[in-house]
Design an enzyme around this catalytic site. Sequence first.
Site, PDB file in Angstrom:
ATOM      1  N   GLY A  11     121.239  27.183  37.492  1.00  0.00           N
ATOM      2  CA  GLY A  11     121.478  27.776  38.584  1.00  0.00           C
ATOM      3  C   GLY A  11     121.474  26.413  39.553  1.00  0.00           C
ATOM      4  O   GLY A  11     121.334  26.746  40.601  1.00  0.00           O
ATOM      5  N   GLY A  17     118.261  26.022  43.118  1.00  0.00           N
ATOM      6  CA  GLY A  17     118.705  24.958  42.022  1.00  0.00           C
ATOM      7  C   GLY A  17     119.057  23.682  42.643  1.00  0.00           C
ATOM      8  O   GLY A  17     118.718  22.707  42.052  1.00  0.00           O
ATOM      9  N   SER A 108     110.333  36.768  42.767  1.00  0.00           N
ATOM     10  CA  SER A 108     110.744  36.924  44.164  1.00  0.00           C
ATOM     11  C   SER A 108     109.556  37.925  44.659  1.00  0.00           C
ATOM     12  O   SER A 108     108.788  38.792  44.049  1.00  0.00           O
ATOM     13  CB  SER A 108     111.983  37.582  44.375  1.00  0.00           C
ATOM     14  OG  SER A 108     112.152  38.306  45.584  1.00  0.00           O
ATOM     15  N   TYR A 137     116.687  45.040  41.037  1.00  0.00           N
ATOM     16  CA  TYR A 137     116.550  43.730  41.086  1.00  0.00           C
ATOM     17  C   TYR A 137     115.017  43.360  40.621  1.00  0.00           C
ATOM     18  O   TYR A 137     114.570  42.429  39.762  1.00  0.00           O
ATOM     19  CB  TYR A 137     116.853  43.138  42.461  1.00  0.00           C
ATOM     20  CG  TYR A 137     116.666  41.720  42.823  1.00  0.00           C
ATOM     21  CD1 TYR A 137     117.454  40.631  42.102  1.00  0.00           C
ATOM     22  CD2 TYR A 137     115.659  41.188  43.627  1.00  0.00           C
ATOM     23  CE1 TYR A 137     117.359  39.334  42.188  1.00  0.00           C
ATOM     24  CE2 TYR A 137     115.500  39.911  43.535  1.00  0.00           C
ATOM     25  CZ  TYR A 137     116.353  38.820  43.045  1.00  0.00           C
ATOM     26  OH  TYR A 137     116.166  37.374  43.198  1.00  0.00           O
ATOM     27  N   PRO A 164     108.359  33.119  45.020  1.00  0.00           N
ATOM     28  CA  PRO A 164     108.569  32.542  46.279  1.00  0.00           C
ATOM     29  C   PRO A 164     108.918  33.634  47.366  1.00  0.00           C
ATOM     30  O   PRO A 164     109.449  34.744  46.923  1.00  0.00           O
ATOM     31  CB  PRO A 164     109.926  31.571  46.250  1.00  0.00           C
ATOM     32  CG  PRO A 164     110.366  32.111  44.731  1.00  0.00           C
ATOM     33  CD  PRO A 164     109.410  33.134  44.184  1.00  0.00           C
ATOM     34  N   THR A 165     108.481  33.242  48.559  1.00  0.00           N
ATOM     35  CA  THR A 165     108.739  34.233  49.732  1.00  0.00           C
ATOM     36  C   THR A 165     110.263  34.080  50.025  1.00  0.00           C
ATOM     37  O   THR A 165     110.954  33.525  49.280  1.00  0.00           O
ATOM     38  CB  THR A 165     107.677  33.964  50.908  1.00  0.00           C
ATOM     39  OG1 THR A 165     108.003  34.872  51.907  1.00  0.00           O
ATOM     40  CG2 THR A 165     108.040  32.717  51.559  1.00  0.00           C
ATOM     41  N   LEU A 167     113.603  32.564  51.314  1.00  0.00           N
ATOM     42  CA  LEU A 167     113.764  31.130  51.358  1.00  0.00           C
ATOM     43  C   LEU A 167     115.099  30.970  52.022  1.00  0.00           C
ATOM     44  O   LEU A 167     115.721  31.733  52.198  1.00  0.00           O
ATOM     45  CB  LEU A 167     114.191  30.574  49.879  1.00  0.00           C
ATOM     46  CG  LEU A 167     112.963  30.795  49.023  1.00  0.00           C
ATOM     47  CD1 LEU A 167     113.490  30.435  47.453  1.00  0.00           C
ATOM     48  CD2 LEU A 167     111.654  30.054  49.431  1.00  0.00           C
ATOM     49  N   TRP A 203     120.825  44.138  61.991  1.00  0.00           N
ATOM     50  CA  TRP A 203     120.721  45.503  61.335  1.00  0.00           C
ATOM     51  C   TRP A 203     119.104  45.846  61.411  1.00  0.00           C
ATOM     52  O   TRP A 203     118.337  45.170  61.630  1.00  0.00           O
ATOM     53  CB  TRP A 203     120.701  45.446  59.819  1.00  0.00           C
ATOM     54  CG  TRP A 203     122.065  45.565  59.074  1.00  0.00           C
ATOM     55  CD1 TRP A 203     123.195  45.256  60.089  1.00  0.00           C
ATOM     56  CD2 TRP A 203     122.364  46.254  57.980  1.00  0.00           C
ATOM     57  NE1 TRP A 203     124.497  45.543  58.890  1.00  0.00           N
ATOM     58  CE2 TRP A 203     123.769  46.016  57.791  1.00  0.00           C
ATOM     59  CE3 TRP A 203     121.592  46.272  56.871  1.00  0.00           C
ATOM     60  CZ2 TRP A 203     124.404  46.483  56.668  1.00  0.00           C
ATOM     61  CZ3 TRP A 203     122.239  46.753  55.659  1.00  0.00           C
ATOM     62  CH2 TRP A 203     123.825  46.644  55.664  1.00  0.00           C
ATOM     63  N   ARG A 210     108.384  39.281  58.335  1.00  0.00           N
ATOM     64  CA  ARG A 210     108.858  38.657  57.217  1.00  0.00           C
ATOM     65  C   ARG A 210     108.178  37.071  56.984  1.00  0.00           C
ATOM     66  O   ARG A 210     108.173  36.623  58.243  1.00  0.00           O
ATOM     67  CB  ARG A 210     110.310  38.495  57.020  1.00  0.00           C
ATOM     68  CG  ARG A 210     110.896  39.976  56.776  1.00  0.00           C
ATOM     69  CD  ARG A 210     110.769  40.425  55.253  1.00  0.00           C
ATOM     70  NE  ARG A 210     111.283  41.437  54.903  1.00  0.00           N
ATOM     71  CZ  ARG A 210     110.895  42.801  55.208  1.00  0.00           C
ATOM     72  NH1 ARG A 210     109.681  42.793  55.992  1.00  0.00           N
ATOM     73  NH2 ARG A 210     111.392  43.847  54.990  1.00  0.00           N
TER      74      ARG A 210
HETATM   75  N1  LIG Z   1     117.017  32.905  48.139  1.00  0.00           N
HETATM   76  C1  LIG Z   1     115.862  33.545  48.485  1.00  0.00           C
HETATM   77  O1  LIG Z   1     115.328  33.994  49.743  1.00  0.00           O
HETATM   78  C2  LIG Z   1     114.746  33.605  47.267  1.00  0.00           C
HETATM   79  C3  LIG Z   1     113.427  34.157  47.454  1.00  0.00           C
HETATM   80  C4  LIG Z   1     112.574  34.371  46.498  1.00  0.00           C
HETATM   81  C5  LIG Z   1     113.044  33.932  45.144  1.00  0.00           C
HETATM   82  N2  LIG Z   1     114.168  33.585  44.996  1.00  0.00           N
HETATM   83  C6  LIG Z   1     114.537  33.212  43.622  1.00  0.00           C
HETATM   84  O2  LIG Z   1     115.287  32.158  43.396  1.00  0.00           O
HETATM   85  C7  LIG Z   1     116.273  32.109  42.222  1.00  0.00           C
HETATM   86  C8  LIG Z   1     117.699  31.466  42.731  1.00  0.00           C
HETATM   87  O3  LIG Z   1     118.107  32.234  43.954  1.00  0.00           O
HETATM   88  P1  LIG Z   1     119.034  31.423  45.087  1.00  0.00           P
HETATM   89  O4  LIG Z   1     118.803  31.929  46.387  1.00  0.00           O
HETATM   90  O5  LIG Z   1     119.043  30.061  44.510  1.00  0.00           O
HETATM   91  O6  LIG Z   1     120.312  31.983  44.189  1.00  0.00           O
HETATM   92  P2  LIG Z   1     121.899  31.477  44.630  1.00  0.00           P
HETATM   93  O7  LIG Z   1     122.061  30.541  45.664  1.00  0.00           O
HETATM   94  O8  LIG Z   1     122.655  32.680  44.474  1.00  0.00           O
HETATM   95  O9  LIG Z   1     122.174  30.829  43.167  1.00  0.00           O
HETATM   96  C9  LIG Z   1     122.070  31.617  42.165  1.00  0.00           C
HETATM   97  C10 LIG Z   1     122.264  30.546  40.841  1.00  0.00           C
HETATM   98  O10 LIG Z   1     122.750  31.261  39.512  1.00  0.00           O
HETATM   99  C11 LIG Z   1     123.610  30.898  38.928  1.00  0.00           C
HETATM  100  N3  LIG Z   1     124.152  32.055  38.222  1.00  0.00           N
HETATM  101  C12 LIG Z   1     124.553  33.302  38.636  1.00  0.00           C
HETATM  102  N4  LIG Z   1     124.987  34.014  37.600  1.00  0.00           N
HETATM  103  C13 LIG Z   1     125.018  33.092  36.551  1.00  0.00           C
HETATM  104  C14 LIG Z   1     125.461  33.538  35.280  1.00  0.00           C
HETATM  105  N5  LIG Z   1     125.991  34.564  34.776  1.00  0.00           N
HETATM  106  N6  LIG Z   1     125.375  32.544  34.461  1.00  0.00           N
HETATM  107  C15 LIG Z   1     124.914  31.340  34.852  1.00  0.00           C
HETATM  108  N7  LIG Z   1     124.605  30.978  35.955  1.00  0.00           N
HETATM  109  C16 LIG Z   1     124.606  31.965  36.907  1.00  0.00           C
HETATM  110  C17 LIG Z   1     124.715  30.512  39.841  1.00  0.00           C
HETATM  111  O11 LIG Z   1     125.742  29.485  39.285  1.00  0.00           O
HETATM  112  P3  LIG Z   1     127.133  29.145  39.909  1.00  0.00           P
HETATM  113  O12 LIG Z   1     126.911  28.577  41.111  1.00  0.00           O
HETATM  114  O13 LIG Z   1     127.473  28.094  38.625  1.00  0.00           O
HETATM  115  O14 LIG Z   1     128.300  30.203  39.708  1.00  0.00           O
HETATM  116  C18 LIG Z   1     124.054  30.059  41.221  1.00  0.00           C
HETATM  117  O15 LIG Z   1     123.826  28.561  41.116  1.00  0.00           O
HETATM  118  C19 LIG Z   1     116.395  33.552  41.943  1.00  0.00           C
HETATM  119  O16 LIG Z   1     115.543  33.782  40.611  1.00  0.00           O
HETATM  120  C20 LIG Z   1     115.910  34.552  43.144  1.00  0.00           C
HETATM  121  O17 LIG Z   1     115.256  35.503  42.674  1.00  0.00           O
HETATM  122  C21 LIG Z   1     115.357  33.261  46.042  1.00  0.00           C
END
Ligand SMILES: NC(=O)c1ccc[n+]([C@@H]2O[C@H](COP(=O)([O-])OP(=O)(O)OC[C@H]3O[C@@H](n4cnc5c(N)ncnc54)[C@H](OP(=O)(O)O)[C@@H]3O)[C@@H](O)[C@H]2O)c1
Length: 307
Positions: A11, A17, A108, A137, A164-165, A167, A203, A210
Amino acid sequence: MDKDAKIYVAGHRGLVGSALVRRLEREGYKNLIRKTSVELDLRDQAATRAFFASERPEYVLNAAAKVGGIHANSAYPADFIYDNLIMEANIINESWRTGVKKLLFLGSSCIYPRMARQPIRESALLTGELEPTNEPYAIAKIAGVKLCESYNRQYGTNFISVMPTNLYGPGDNYDLENSHVMPAMIRKFHEAKKDRAPFVTLWGTGSPRREFLYVDDMADACVFLMARHDGSRMVNIGTGTDVTIRELAETVKRIIGYEGKIAWDSSKPDGTPQKLLDVSLLRGMGWRHSVELEEGIRKAYGELEGA
Ligand SMILES: NC(=O)c1ccc[n+]([C@@H]2O[C@H](COP(=O)([O-])OP(=O)(O)OC[C@H]3O[C@@H](n4cnc5c(N)ncnc54)[C@H](OP(=O)(O)O)[C@@H]3O)[C@@H](O)[C@H]2O)c1
């Protein structure tokens, strides 16, 4: 991890990522493996198996997931549970099969019970009902934690889980259909300022509390934990401080320089009343965040404005 270790950042184009890649590259890690979801669909077991067998990563940082805000979670519950379950199961199983030395699984804070005592300690997991708006989820993420724990117990792997909280930061998703609260707010105020709109509708009631962590701090904590933490004890990652959504909205409005009003649409769901992580375990290991909320919002907005 040696500087030439082979590290797969799953990711790598996402919010987390891309921050992990920035952090690892800055530290001089050169041997990073990246695959987009088009090149490798992690839901595809055969493709994931072939990838691990040929690339043989030594370390895996799993930031691949299907992620979204309240709206996306309510509209696509089947996708959120299925995609996340299957992706993490494939990555974790293939990591074990190919002898990955260490894996980091990203959970998360929504995995904790909706009414968990605040601030939320890691021990609150599975002690009460989940928030219904993102239960599918959360269940998938809980399964990920339990997969890591079970593989560690049965096979002696070293798969660690972090929680993580909320992000935010560079690379965030600003699409109003499926973004989280912070990028959605930044985008709405930015557009209202451009269009000279008299008010912005947000909303809920604005009362939930938070916590927000700048994503580069999150990546820093992950690299820190890869070096200093082993085994199944999961670790919260946050700042230890929260704000109300109303306070957040006022701060974002001020930073963006929007001069209209805020209207709260209380017919829309608020979600969990408070979500603040207890970060004493991580603090006790010697890690603390470095980017405060205002500075982080300025940085994030700077990136959106420059885009
Ligand atoms: N954002 C937050 O506030 C937050 C908070 C707590 C925890 N997290 C955790 O952090 C992690 C990443 O979150 P994020 O916010 O970085 O999400 P994101 O920006 O949506 O990125 C998700 C990544 O997952 C990849 N992905 C999705 N479906 C896929 C598939 N079928 N095969 C291969 N790769 C796939 C995507 O790849 P492509 O770009 O190549 O499509 C994308 O790069 C998650 O586990 C989430 O639970 C996030």
